[in-house]
Design an enzyme around this catalytic site. Structure first.
Site, PDB file in Angstrom:
ATOM      1  N   ASN A  47     -15.996 -55.978 -19.131  1.00 42.23           N
ATOM      2  CA  ASN A  47     -17.031 -56.569 -20.256  1.00 42.23           C
ATOM      3  C   ASN A  47     -16.154 -56.653 -21.515  1.00 42.23           C
ATOM      4  OD1 ASN A  47     -17.042 -53.812 -20.830  1.00 42.23           O
ATOM      5  ND2 ASN A  47     -19.214 -54.143 -21.140  1.00 42.23           N
ATOM      6  N   ASP A  68     -26.683 -49.659 -27.549  1.00 44.80           N
ATOM      7  CA  ASP A  68     -27.379 -49.641 -28.604  1.00 44.80           C
ATOM      8  C   ASP A  68     -28.318 -48.201 -28.600  1.00 44.80           C
ATOM      9  OD1 ASP A  68     -29.844 -49.743 -26.988  1.00 44.80           O
ATOM     10  OD2 ASP A  68     -29.651 -51.850 -27.133  1.00 44.80           O
ATOM     11  N   TYR A  77     -30.243 -46.742 -25.579  1.00 44.20           N
ATOM     12  CA  TYR A  77     -29.524 -46.070 -24.254  1.00 44.20           C
ATOM     13  C   TYR A  77     -29.594 -44.380 -24.628  1.00 44.20           C
ATOM     14  CZ  TYR A  77     -26.813 -45.747 -20.256  1.00 44.20           C
ATOM     15  OH  TYR A  77     -26.112 -45.230 -18.842  1.00 44.20           O
ATOM     16  N   PHE A  91     -20.398 -45.190 -19.420  1.00 41.65           N
ATOM     17  CA  PHE A  91     -19.326 -45.336 -18.238  1.00 41.65           C
ATOM     18  C   PHE A  91     -18.470 -46.549 -18.879  1.00 41.65           C
ATOM     19  CE2 PHE A  91     -22.915 -44.068 -15.997  1.00 41.65           C
ATOM     20  CZ  PHE A  91     -22.331 -43.149 -14.912  1.00 41.65           C
TER      21      PHE A  91
END
Length: 144
Positions: free
Chosen positions: A76, A82, A85, A93
Site C-alpha cells: 500500500n 488512525d 485502530y 502489520f
C-alpha cells in the site's frame, strides 16, 4: 509531549525508541521469522498495538534499506493507521510483496512510522486559472 499507550505482542523485539539525533521516524521490527518466495504477499506482524492521541494518525512506510536488505516492497506504499485502530488485538502489520526469495528474522527493522496530526478541514474553490507560473510539467526538473 504526547504520551502513547503501547502494547507489545512479543518480548522478542526491541522496544520502540527514537534513533538519537538522526530522525524523528521510529523503526518497527518484524515480530516473527518470515520466509517469502518471489511473488508472494504476506502481512508481517510488527508486534505492537498503540492508542494514538485523538486527532492523530501514524504513517507507516518502508525504511530506505528495506528493499535492498530484504527484496520486499510495501503493497500500500504508505500505511495509515488512525486513532480508532486501538483495540487490545489491533496489532500493526507490514503488507509485504516479495520481489525475490527472502528471509526476515524476528527483530529485523523493516519499516518505520511517524505520528502526524490529521489534515485540517479544507474547502475547494473551482477557478478558471491559477495565477502562478508553470514549473514545466511532470518530470520537468531533470535527472541531474
Amino acid at each position: 509531549m504526547e504520551t502513547i499507550q503501547i502494547k507489545y505482542f512479543t518480548d522478542q523485539i526491541d522496544r520502540l525508541t527514537y534513533i538519537g539525533g538522526k530522525s524523528d521516524w521510529i523503526d518497527l521490527r518484524a515480530a516473527e521469522d518470515v520466509e517469502m518466495k518471489a511473488g508472494e504477499f504476506r502481512l508481517i506482524p510488527l508486534g505492537v498495538a498503540m492508542k494514538l492521541p485523538r486527532g492523530y494518525e501514524a504513517h507507516v512506510v518502508p525504511r530506505s534499506s528495506t528493499f535492498k536488505n530484504f527484496g520486499i516492497i510495501q503493497t500500500n506504499h504508505c500505511g495509515i493507521i488512525d486513532e480508532s485502530y486501538c483495540g487490545d488485538g489491533d496489532q500493526w502489520f507490514f503488507p509485504a510483496y516479495a520481489l525475490r526469495d527472502t528471509r526476515i528474522h524476528v527483530n529485523d527493522r523493516i519499516c518505520q512510522f511517524r505520528i502526524v496530526e490529521h489534515q485540517p478541514a479544507v474547502t475547494f474553490e473551482t477557478v478558471e486559472r491559477l495565477a502562478d507560473q508553470d514549473r514545466g510539467g511532470l518530470g520537468s526538473t531533470g535527472v541531474r
